[in-house]
Design a protein around this motif. Structure first.
Motif, PDB file in Angstrom:
ATOM      1  N   GLY A 106      -0.980 -14.164  -6.094  1.00 40.99           N
ATOM      2  CA  GLY A 106      -0.807 -12.807  -5.599  1.00 40.99           C
ATOM      3  C   GLY A 106      -1.841 -12.456  -4.537  1.00 40.99           C
ATOM      4  N   PHE A 107      -3.060 -12.932  -4.726  1.00 34.66           N
ATOM      5  CA  PHE A 107      -4.121 -12.750  -3.740  1.00 34.66           C
ATOM      6  C   PHE A 107      -3.713 -13.360  -2.400  1.00 34.66           C
ATOM      7  CE2 PHE A 107      -8.050 -15.249  -2.309  1.00 34.66           C
ATOM      8  CZ  PHE A 107      -8.486 -14.274  -1.415  1.00 34.66           C
ATOM      9  N   GLY A 108      -3.258 -14.620  -2.427  1.00 31.82           N
ATOM     10  CA  GLY A 108      -2.832 -15.288  -1.203  1.00 31.82           C
ATOM     11  C   GLY A 108      -1.631 -14.623  -0.574  1.00 31.82           C
ATOM     12  N   LEU A 109      -0.693 -14.156  -1.411  1.00 31.33           N
ATOM     13  CA  LEU A 109       0.506 -13.487  -0.886  1.00 31.33           C
ATOM     14  C   LEU A 109       0.147 -12.186  -0.187  1.00 31.33           C
ATOM     15  CD1 LEU A 109       3.602 -13.517  -0.722  1.00 31.33           C
ATOM     16  CD2 LEU A 109       3.655 -12.290  -2.907  1.00 31.33           C
ATOM     17  N   LEU A 110      -0.793 -11.418  -0.777  1.00 26.34           N
ATOM     18  CA  LEU A 110      -1.220 -10.162  -0.161  1.00 26.34           C
ATOM     19  C   LEU A 110      -1.847 -10.416   1.203  1.00 26.34           C
ATOM     20  CD1 LEU A 110      -1.752  -7.104  -0.296  1.00 26.34           C
ATOM     21  CD2 LEU A 110      -3.880  -7.611  -1.521  1.00 26.34           C
ATOM     22  N   VAL A 111      -2.690 -11.440   1.295  1.00 26.79           N
ATOM     23  CA  VAL A 111      -3.339 -11.774   2.566  1.00 26.79           C
ATOM     24  C   VAL A 111      -2.285 -12.078   3.633  1.00 26.79           C
ATOM     25  CG1 VAL A 111      -4.791 -13.470   3.758  1.00 26.79           C
ATOM     26  CG2 VAL A 111      -5.488 -12.579   1.521  1.00 26.79           C
ATOM     27  N   ILE A 132       3.632 -26.263   9.526  1.00 29.95           N
ATOM     28  CA  ILE A 132       3.280 -27.062   8.351  1.00 29.95           C
ATOM     29  C   ILE A 132       2.125 -27.991   8.680  1.00 29.95           C
ATOM     30  CG2 ILE A 132       4.102 -28.761   6.683  1.00 29.95           C
ATOM     31  CD1 ILE A 132       5.316 -25.992   6.385  1.00 29.95           C
ATOM     32  N   ILE A 133       2.175 -28.590   9.886  1.00 29.83           N
ATOM     33  CA  ILE A 133       1.078 -29.459  10.314  1.00 29.83           C
ATOM     34  C   ILE A 133      -0.223 -28.671  10.390  1.00 29.83           C
ATOM     35  CG2 ILE A 133       0.199 -30.854  12.237  1.00 29.83           C
ATOM     36  CD1 ILE A 133       3.108 -31.593  12.859  1.00 29.83           C
ATOM     37  N   ILE A 141       8.147 -18.436  11.873  1.00 30.59           N
ATOM     38  CA  ILE A 141       7.309 -19.097  10.859  1.00 30.59           C
ATOM     39  C   ILE A 141       7.025 -18.240   9.627  1.00 30.59           C
ATOM     40  CG2 ILE A 141       6.168 -20.566  12.554  1.00 30.59           C
ATOM     41  CD1 ILE A 141       3.791 -18.669  12.464  1.00 30.59           C
ATOM     42  N   GLY A 142       7.554 -17.025   9.590  1.00 29.56           N
ATOM     43  CA  GLY A 142       7.265 -16.122   8.473  1.00 29.56           C
ATOM     44  C   GLY A 142       7.639 -16.702   7.126  1.00 29.56           C
ATOM     45  N   ALA A 143       8.815 -17.339   7.042  1.00 32.15           N
ATOM     46  CA  ALA A 143       9.275 -17.885   5.756  1.00 32.15           C
ATOM     47  C   ALA A 143       8.342 -18.986   5.267  1.00 32.15           C
ATOM     48  CB  ALA A 143      10.709 -18.403   5.894  1.00 32.15           C
ATOM     49  N   ASN A 144       7.951 -19.873   6.194  1.00 34.16           N
ATOM     50  CA  ASN A 144       7.038 -20.959   5.814  1.00 34.16           C
ATOM     51  C   ASN A 144       5.661 -20.426   5.384  1.00 34.16           C
ATOM     52  OD1 ASN A 144       8.850 -23.030   6.192  1.00 34.16           O
ATOM     53  ND2 ASN A 144       8.287 -23.340   8.350  1.00 34.16           N
ATOM     54  N   ILE A 145       5.216 -19.368   6.096  1.00 34.01           N
ATOM     55  CA  ILE A 145       3.924 -18.784   5.734  1.00 34.01           C
ATOM     56  C   ILE A 145       3.960 -18.246   4.307  1.00 34.01           C
ATOM     57  CG2 ILE A 145       2.435 -16.779   6.170  1.00 34.01           C
ATOM     58  CD1 ILE A 145       2.874 -17.242   9.140  1.00 34.01           C
ATOM     59  N   LEU A 146       4.989 -17.470   3.996  1.00 32.85           N
ATOM     60  CA  LEU A 146       5.082 -16.868   2.662  1.00 32.85           C
ATOM     61  C   LEU A 146       5.364 -17.903   1.581  1.00 32.85           C
ATOM     62  CD1 LEU A 146       7.045 -13.576   3.468  1.00 32.85           C
ATOM     63  CD2 LEU A 146       4.597 -13.867   3.073  1.00 32.85           C
TER      64      LEU A 146
END
Length: 622
Positions: A135-140, A3-4, A163-168
């Protein structure tokens, strides 16, 4: 820590956003150099993120480069994305480690997806909505996580688990918000550009307009340090454009103006501004190197380029232009308005000289213009103060008997004395004053015809009618009402009109002339042979008389060819002829034996005040 890192990279993008606003206001991102610079900045932002990343294990780092690269492609397109991706990739490969290939792939894939959505955005009117951007950001981020699975051993799955959950959850949202901010700045810039286009561009020709020229003039004058090379302003006016515009319509007229601008552009150097100021007026501002030779070279090229017809659709037009020139600055206190005034004064001199010429401003012209302005003020007052006087000049038949006269106007100035028409009629014709003067002369002539001793005579009076007055709405009705109010027999009045009036608008002209001719009024073509003589309009319009200009009469005893030709036309078409400028017995003798030719000129008397003319009338003509 992720997050930081997100906040860290978002802050970098916000800083880039502020820089982007500055650059876009200078239109740098729209140029190739600007895109290269912006690509390097995006690449630098990614490098800064990689300098202090989240370290999962030696050689395997995590940061927000996916957002930065995706935004670089989405906002800047292929060139910005390519430069930023290469810059960031080289740095990531330099860092090395087992995650270098995957890290580099994340950079390249994120930039490529950004470019893909760049083109999608262009097809959607340069803007995507929040849902599409999410959707663009999610695809990336999904593709980034998919690439993480290619990390050595179980490292990729461990990163995804940590960190996958935080990324998505956060990264697509951050991508969406930052993309929206960039879009908003772009739209604002497209709007500051549209306003600039409206404020400083002429919509017809696409050239800078008067406001742009004045701003550039001010800049030239403000930056002059006394050592700058001489500058010059040329004002160009298309000769007789109004006639063409009225005849062919505004669509053709606008197309022709655009063509004029395109014809002028190749004549100008890189340090010259071409602008369109008004309907048929253009300007060339030479911002340096305006020597006398350069000015002469430019004005000659301007005139020469119009030796070739201009094509608009299937039509071809032969144009000429008048040019007024002034240099600048003439003093330390020179101002844009003064520069424009000088060039405009020179342009008016070029127009008065017949057009198709260039005139350079001279100090005496300003005095002349001021005198003309003062004269116009005094002329307006003269009409109100009843300073106009009606004069008459006799017209005689072949036997020397007076058959009528031409009504003329003179101005009895209280200080300057009697002012001849040559000094104030051209001035009046440039404004509404000519209509007022025309009205006064016609009314006074009607009054004269019904007064003693003309009321019961057969003498005819001729009155000049200006084109501006003739085309006034309600002109025919006004003539009819004036004749009726004074009880004038219309057959005793001849309206003298110019050849130029006859070709302005043939259908409207014919309708008015037919209506007035039906009342009994006669029409005479004044100064016949000096303008646009055409047998066509002589046949189509109710014309009763031709008036031969004095220029032809002056030389007739030596070379009667032109006069003989005009008389032959008149005889064939059964038209009367008035020959003005008869000053010698030789002139009179040449015309005396001709069919239906009346004479007017100094041989028989100069124009005199109406009262004097009436008093001197021979008894038999009253």
């Amino acid at each position: 820590m992720d997050i930081i890192e997100l906040v860290h990279n978002t802050a970098l993008l916000i800083a880039l956003l502020a820089l982007y606003q500055v650059l876009i206001s200078r239109r740098l991102p729209h140029s190739r150099n600007g895109q290269l610079i912006f690509g390097l900045l995006f690449g630098l932002a990614a490098i800064i993120g990689m300098i202090d990343p989240v370290v999962h294990s030696p050689g395997i780092i995590f940061d927000g480069r996916s957002i930065i690269m995706a935004i670089a492609g989405y906002i800047g397109g292929p060139l910005v994305a390519g430069v930023s991706a290469v810059t960031a990739s080289l740095y990531r490969l330099w860092l090395g480690g087992g995650g270098a290939p995957v890290g580099t792939a994340v950079i390249l894939v994120s930039a490529a997806i950004g470019v893909l959505f760049f083109y999608i955005r262009k097809r959607q009117g340069n803007r995507l909505g929040p849902l599409s951007l999410f959707g663009f950001g999610l695809l990336v981020q999904l593709l980034m996580l998919a690439l993480y699975t290619q990390l050595p051993g179980e490292a990729g799955w461990q990163v995804i688990d940590a960190i996958g959950a935080n990324i998505l959850l956060f990264y697509p949202l951050a991508t969406m918000l930052i993309a929206l901010l960039f879009q908003d700045y772009e739209e604002q810039e497209r709007d500051k550009q549209m306003l600039h286009q409206l404020a400083y561009r002429d919509p017809v020709s696409g050239l800078p307009n008067r406001s742009a020229l004045l701003a550039e003039l001010k800049h030239c004058l403000d930056t002059d340090d006394g050592e700058q090379q001489q500058q010059a302003l040329c004002l160009l006016n298309i000769d007789r454009f109004k006639r063409l515009n009225d005849a062919r319509g505004h669509i053709i007229g606008d197309a022709l103006l655009h063509a004029v601008g395109q014809r002028l552009i190749p004549l100008l150097g890189s340090n010259t501004l071409l602008a369109r100021l008004s309907a048929d007026e253009f300007a060339c501002l030479l911002k340096s190197g305006a020597s006398e030779g350069r000015i002469r070279e430019l004005t000659t090229a301007i005139h020469d380029t119009f030796n070739r017809p201009l094509s608009v659709g299937a039509d071809e037009f032969d144009l000429t232009v008048s040019v007024g020139v002034t240099t600048l600055p003439l003093s330390e206190n020179d101002e844009p308005g003064e520069v424009m005034r000088r060039a405009d004064t020179a342009l008016h001199h070029a127009k008065r000289g017949g057009g198709n010429q260039s005139v350079h401003f001279a100090p005496g012209m300003a005095k002349h213009a001021e005198n003309q302005l003062q004269l116009e003020r005094e002329l307006r007052h003269a009409i109100e103060a009843d300073e106009l006087r009606l004069f008459l000049q006799s017209q005689l038949n072949g036997e020397g008997r007076i058959i009528g006269a031409e009504a003329l106007v003179r101005w009895q100035h209280p200080q300057r004395g009697l002012i001849p028409p040559g000094l104030f009629i051209p001035l009046a014709e440039e404004s509404d004053l000519i209509v007022i003067i025309d009205t006064w002369v016609f009314t006074e002539t009607c009054r004269l015809l019904t007064s003693s001793p003309l009321a019961h005579s057969e003498l005819r009076l001729s009155v000049n009618i200006s084109p501006r007055h003739f085309y006034q709405p309600g002109f025919s009705r006004w003539v009819r009402d004036t004749l009726a109010s004074y009880g004038v027999d219309p057959r005793r009045l001849t309206l003298e009109i110019t050849e130029g009036l006859l070709i302005e608008n043939l259908s409207e002209t014919a309708a008015k002339m037919q209506a007035l001719s039906a009342l009994g009024l006669r029409f005479s073509v004044d100064d016949f042979g000096t303008g646009y003589s055409s047998l066509a309009y002589l046949k189509q319009l109710p014309i009763h008389e031709l008036k031969i200009d004095k220029v032809f009469i002056q030389d007739a005893p030596n070379d009667p060819t032109l006069v003989e030709s005009i008389l032959a036309v008149a005889s064939h078409m059964q038209l009367d002829v008035v020959a003005e400028g008869v000053e010698t017995p030789a002139h009179a003798e040449l015309l005396r034996c001709r069919h239906r030719v009346y004479q007017q000129g100094y041989l028989y008397g100069k124009p005199v005040a109406a009262a004097e003319w009436l008093q001197n009338l021979p008894q038999g003509t009253r």
